[in-house]
Design a protein around this motif. Structure first.
Motif, PDB file in Angstrom:
ATOM      1  N   VAL A 154      36.499  39.984  28.915  1.00 54.34           N
ATOM      2  CA  VAL A 154      37.601  40.948  29.057  1.00 54.34           C
ATOM      3  C   VAL A 154      37.180  42.326  28.553  1.00 54.34           C
ATOM      4  CG1 VAL A 154      39.944  41.534  28.321  1.00 54.34           C
ATOM      5  CG2 VAL A 154      39.387  39.177  28.930  1.00 54.34           C
ATOM      6  N   ALA A 155      36.559  42.363  27.373  1.00 53.30           N
ATOM      7  CA  ALA A 155      36.156  43.643  26.790  1.00 53.30           C
ATOM      8  C   ALA A 155      35.132  44.348  27.677  1.00 53.30           C
ATOM      9  CB  ALA A 155      35.586  43.418  25.387  1.00 53.30           C
ATOM     10  N   ARG A 156      34.125  43.591  28.126  1.00 51.61           N
ATOM     11  CA  ARG A 156      33.084  44.193  28.959  1.00 51.61           C
ATOM     12  C   ARG A 156      33.649  44.641  30.305  1.00 51.61           C
ATOM     13  NH1 ARG A 156      28.274  40.397  29.830  1.00 51.61           N
ATOM     14  NH2 ARG A 156      27.279  42.318  30.552  1.00 51.61           N
ATOM     15  N   ALA A 157      34.558  43.862  30.876  1.00 48.41           N
ATOM     16  CA  ALA A 157      35.133  44.208  32.174  1.00 48.41           C
ATOM     17  C   ALA A 157      35.976  45.474  32.084  1.00 48.41           C
ATOM     18  CB  ALA A 157      35.966  43.046  32.707  1.00 48.41           C
ATOM     19  N   ILE A 158      36.805  45.573  31.040  1.00 54.25           N
ATOM     20  CA  ILE A 158      37.650  46.759  30.884  1.00 54.25           C
ATOM     21  C   ILE A 158      36.785  48.010  30.744  1.00 54.25           C
ATOM     22  CG2 ILE A 158      39.247  47.932  29.317  1.00 54.25           C
ATOM     23  CD1 ILE A 158      40.615  45.244  28.866  1.00 54.25           C
ATOM     24  N   VAL A 159      35.762  47.934  29.905  1.00 50.77           N
ATOM     25  CA  VAL A 159      34.905  49.100  29.685  1.00 50.77           C
ATOM     26  C   VAL A 159      34.123  49.454  30.955  1.00 50.77           C
ATOM     27  CG1 VAL A 159      32.896  49.952  28.413  1.00 50.77           C
ATOM     28  CG2 VAL A 159      34.728  48.742  27.208  1.00 50.77           C
ATOM     29  N   ALA A 160      33.624  48.441  31.661  1.00 47.50           N
ATOM     30  CA  ALA A 160      32.850  48.698  32.877  1.00 47.50           C
ATOM     31  C   ALA A 160      33.712  49.324  33.966  1.00 47.50           C
ATOM     32  CB  ALA A 160      32.214  47.401  33.381  1.00 47.50           C
ATOM     33  N   VAL A 161      34.934  48.813  34.125  1.00 43.12           N
ATOM     34  CA  VAL A 161      35.837  49.385  35.132  1.00 43.12           C
ATOM     35  C   VAL A 161      36.260  50.796  34.727  1.00 43.12           C
ATOM     36  CG1 VAL A 161      38.117  49.172  36.194  1.00 43.12           C
ATOM     37  CG2 VAL A 161      36.661  47.156  35.967  1.00 43.12           C
ATOM     38  N   ALA A 162      36.533  50.983  33.441  1.00 42.77           N
ATOM     39  CA  ALA A 162      36.957  52.296  32.965  1.00 42.77           C
ATOM     40  C   ALA A 162      35.879  53.357  33.177  1.00 42.77           C
ATOM     41  CB  ALA A 162      37.331  52.222  31.488  1.00 42.77           C
ATOM     42  N   ALA A 163      34.629  52.918  33.246  1.00 44.68           N
ATOM     43  CA  ALA A 163      33.520  53.864  33.439  1.00 44.68           C
ATOM     44  C   ALA A 163      33.416  54.345  34.880  1.00 44.68           C
ATOM     45  CB  ALA A 163      32.205  53.213  33.016  1.00 44.68           C
ATOM     46  N   PHE A 235      46.263  34.311  40.148  1.00 44.23           N
ATOM     47  CA  PHE A 235      46.094  35.749  40.292  1.00 44.23           C
ATOM     48  C   PHE A 235      44.759  36.048  40.959  1.00 44.23           C
ATOM     49  CE2 PHE A 235      48.502  34.695  36.500  1.00 44.23           C
ATOM     50  CZ  PHE A 235      49.661  35.449  36.668  1.00 44.23           C
ATOM     51  N   SER A 236      44.738  37.130  41.699  1.00 44.25           N
ATOM     52  CA  SER A 236      43.485  37.583  42.295  1.00 44.25           C
ATOM     53  C   SER A 236      42.988  38.809  41.529  1.00 44.25           C
ATOM     54  CB  SER A 236      43.680  37.922  43.778  1.00 44.25           C
ATOM     55  OG  SER A 236      44.583  39.006  43.931  1.00 44.25           O
ATOM     56  N   ASP A 237      41.699  39.057  41.628  1.00 51.68           N
ATOM     57  CA  ASP A 237      41.095  40.197  40.931  1.00 51.68           C
ATOM     58  C   ASP A 237      40.113  40.924  41.845  1.00 51.68           C
ATOM     59  OD1 ASP A 237      39.171  38.244  41.050  1.00 51.68           O
ATOM     60  OD2 ASP A 237      38.494  38.469  38.974  1.00 51.68           O
ATOM     61  N   ASP A 238      40.480  41.030  43.121  1.00 48.13           N
ATOM     62  CA  ASP A 238      39.572  41.611  44.110  1.00 48.13           C
ATOM     63  C   ASP A 238      39.152  43.032  43.728  1.00 48.13           C
ATOM     64  OD1 ASP A 238      39.913  39.274  45.474  1.00 48.13           O
ATOM     65  OD2 ASP A 238      41.318  40.080  46.945  1.00 48.13           O
ATOM     66  N   ASP A 239      40.106  43.850  43.293  1.00 50.78           N
ATOM     67  CA  ASP A 239      39.784  45.239  42.957  1.00 50.78           C
ATOM     68  C   ASP A 239      38.845  45.291  41.747  1.00 50.78           C
ATOM     69  OD1 ASP A 239      40.582  48.193  43.473  1.00 50.78           O
ATOM     70  OD2 ASP A 239      40.805  47.962  41.316  1.00 50.78           O
ATOM     71  N   THR A 240      39.141  44.477  40.747  1.00 50.59           N
ATOM     72  CA  THR A 240      38.297  44.459  39.550  1.00 50.59           C
ATOM     73  C   THR A 240      36.877  44.040  39.888  1.00 50.59           C
ATOM     74  OG1 THR A 240      40.178  43.966  38.111  1.00 50.59           O
ATOM     75  CG2 THR A 240      37.999  43.428  37.257  1.00 50.59           C
ATOM     76  N   ARG A 241      36.734  42.968  40.668  1.00 58.45           N
ATOM     77  CA  ARG A 241      35.391  42.492  41.009  1.00 58.45           C
ATOM     78  C   ARG A 241      34.628  43.512  41.851  1.00 58.45           C
ATOM     79  NH1 ARG A 241      35.596  38.075  44.105  1.00 58.45           N
ATOM     80  NH2 ARG A 241      37.838  37.734  44.078  1.00 58.45           N
ATOM     81  N   ALA A 242      35.350  44.280  42.669  1.00 59.31           N
ATOM     82  CA  ALA A 242      34.690  45.321  43.456  1.00 59.31           C
ATOM     83  C   ALA A 242      34.107  46.396  42.544  1.00 59.31           C
ATOM     84  CB  ALA A 242      35.683  45.938  44.437  1.00 59.31           C
ATOM     85  N   HIS A 243      34.853  46.739  41.503  1.00 54.98           N
ATOM     86  CA  HIS A 243      34.362  47.751  40.568  1.00 54.98           C
ATOM     87  C   HIS A 243      33.256  47.202  39.661  1.00 54.98           C
ATOM     88  CE1 HIS A 243      37.130  50.889  41.668  1.00 54.98           C
ATOM     89  NE2 HIS A 243      38.177  50.124  41.446  1.00 54.98           N
ATOM     90  N   LEU A 244      33.224  45.886  39.478  1.00 55.84           N
ATOM     91  CA  LEU A 244      32.200  45.282  38.623  1.00 55.84           C
ATOM     92  C   LEU A 244      30.911  44.983  39.376  1.00 55.84           C
ATOM     93  CD1 LEU A 244      34.291  42.738  36.492  1.00 55.84           C
ATOM     94  CD2 LEU A 244      33.413  44.980  35.788  1.00 55.84           C
ATOM     95  N   GLY A 246      27.456  44.949  40.702  1.00 56.49           N
ATOM     96  CA  GLY A 246      26.244  45.599  40.239  1.00 56.49           C
ATOM     97  C   GLY A 246      26.172  45.835  38.745  1.00 56.49           C
ATOM     98  N   THR A 247      27.228  45.463  37.996  1.00 53.45           N
ATOM     99  CA  THR A 247      27.228  45.696  36.553  1.00 53.45           C
ATOM    100  C   THR A 247      26.695  44.498  35.774  1.00 53.45           C
ATOM    101  OG1 THR A 247      29.479  44.830  36.236  1.00 53.45           O
ATOM    102  CG2 THR A 247      29.259  47.178  36.794  1.00 53.45           C
ATOM    103  N   GLY A 248      26.629  43.335  36.412  1.00 57.73           N
ATOM    104  CA  GLY A 248      26.214  42.127  35.713  1.00 57.73           C
ATOM    105  C   GLY A 248      27.331  41.494  34.910  1.00 57.73           C
ATOM    106  N   VAL A 249      28.551  42.031  35.022  1.00 49.75           N
ATOM    107  CA  VAL A 249      29.700  41.491  34.286  1.00 49.75           C
ATOM    108  C   VAL A 249      30.482  40.572  35.212  1.00 49.75           C
ATOM    109  CG1 VAL A 249      31.824  42.033  33.043  1.00 49.75           C
ATOM    110  CG2 VAL A 249      29.848  43.579  32.879  1.00 49.75           C
ATOM    111  N   SER A 250      30.661  39.322  34.804  1.00 49.15           N
ATOM    112  CA  SER A 250      31.443  38.370  35.584  1.00 49.15           C
ATOM    113  C   SER A 250      32.068  37.352  34.651  1.00 49.15           C
ATOM    114  CB  SER A 250      30.567  37.659  36.629  1.00 49.15           C
ATOM    115  OG  SER A 250      29.546  36.909  35.993  1.00 49.15           O
ATOM    116  N   CYS A 251      33.140  36.743  35.102  1.00 48.85           N
ATOM    117  CA  CYS A 251      33.838  35.755  34.277  1.00 48.85           C
ATOM    118  C   CYS A 251      33.129  34.402  34.370  1.00 48.85           C
ATOM    119  CB  CYS A 251      35.283  35.627  34.730  1.00 48.85           C
ATOM    120  SG  CYS A 251      36.303  34.591  33.649  1.00 48.85           S
ATOM    121  N   PRO A 252      32.753  33.824  33.219  1.00 46.42           N
ATOM    122  CA  PRO A 252      32.049  32.530  33.251  1.00 46.42           C
ATOM    123  C   PRO A 252      33.005  31.386  33.578  1.00 46.42           C
ATOM    124  CG  PRO A 252      32.485  33.163  30.993  1.00 46.42           C
ATOM    125  CD  PRO A 252      32.920  34.324  31.849  1.00 46.42           C
ATOM    126  N   PRO A 253      32.490  30.273  34.080  1.00 44.15           N
ATOM    127  CA  PRO A 253      33.344  29.127  34.385  1.00 44.15           C
ATOM    128  C   PRO A 253      33.856  28.462  33.114  1.00 44.15           C
ATOM    129  CG  PRO A 253      31.033  28.552  34.669  1.00 44.15           C
ATOM    130  CD  PRO A 253      31.072  30.032  34.416  1.00 44.15           C
TER     131      PRO A 253
END
Length: 276
Positions: A154-163, A235-244, A246-253
């Motif tokens: 969550v922390a890495r995703a928020i910061v990566a998207v915010a960038a 819930f879907s996270d299509d927009d978030t994953r699009a912004h992520l 190439g960042t190497g940030v993804s939600c683990p299983p």
């Protein structure tokens, strides 16, 4: 205020049993104050951390709720906490209309760190887990799902998207698109070494009700089918994953290894007893 470029606002009063009136000062007025601070800077972007709990239920077609789906309706939100977060989002939307650069991030249920297992324990899911361990029993027939997202993701995703400048002003979900049924979570607890017998939901509720010291005792109303019971919402996270991308940030299983990491942490800290 003159030095701040961005505000990450994740402050709120989090409680599943208190009414809206007691949570609003921190969650709603706190958000209003953060926005007032941001406008005083003249340039600070606000990243408001909300929750997927602002949705009262699944869409009419039963599919996943997208990041642009309409939240609420507020009269169907059952908890003071989700009501206060919904109102805070309305305050944020008004600020956005007035030109404040506001981005909304909606995490699902935030779980522990994927490496250390470090996790806050005063949460619905972990209270239920501890309550089941204390009672030595689990309720059968529960259809709820655990949409857990590790805190480091969550922390890495928020910061990566915010960038990403193009993400400013949007709404982004930090969710796990592969949620785990609560029954499977309790199976992981059993596999960890805690003996748990299955009881009907009614018998399990009576068992917990007989012990006010049980960790799940304050949450019994949420298990009452008369109050709506559990509704599975995805819930879907299509927009978030699009912004992520190439960042190497993804939600683990949410696999057995990750749950073992969490349960080991709870045993180390004394939240759960050592398994047999």
């Amino acid at each position: 205020a003159a030095r701040i470029d961005a505000v990450y606002h994740s402050g709120a009063a989090v409680n599943l049993v208190l009414p809206y009136e007691e949570l609003s000062p921190a969650t709603v007025e706190g958000t209003r104050e953060v926005l007032r601070f941001a406008t005083a800077t003249g340039r600070a972007a606000v990243h408001h951390v909300s929750t997927v709990g602002v949705f009262a239920g699944p869409p009419a077609d039963g599919g996943a709720l997208s990041e642009t789906a309409v939240t609420g309706p507020p009269e169907e939100l059952r908890q003071g906490y989700t009501q206060s977060k919904w109102v805070a989002e309305q305050v944020v939307a008004l600020a956005r209309e007035q030109g404040v650069p506001v981005t909304v991030h909606r995490p699902a249920r935030i779980a522990g760190h994927t490496v250390t297992g470090a996790c806050q324990a005063d949460d619905f899911l972990w209270r239920v887990v501890k309550g089941c361990v204390q009672a030595g029993a689990v309720p059968e027939g529960i259809t709820a799902e655990a949409d857990l997202v590790p805190v480091d993701y969550v922390a890495r995703a928020i910061v990566a998207v915010a960038a990403r400048p193009e993400a400013l002003g949007g709404i982004h979900h930090q969710v796990n698109t592969r949620p785990v049924p609560l029954a499977d979570v309790l199976d992981h607890v059993r596999d960890h070494g805690h003996p748990l017998v299955e009881k009907s939901l009614g018998d399990w509720v009576e068992l917990i009700k007989a012990d006010p010291d049980n960790a799940a005792y304050p949450l019994l109303s949420l298990f009452d089918p008369a109050g709506g019971g559990f509704v599975a919402v995805r819930f879907s996270d299509d927009d978030t994953r699009a912004h992520l991308a190439g960042t190497g940030v993804s939600c683990p299983p949410l696999d057995a290894d990750l749950f073992r990491t969490y349960l080991d942490y709870f045993v180390r800290t004394g939240y759960l007893p050592a398994p047999h």
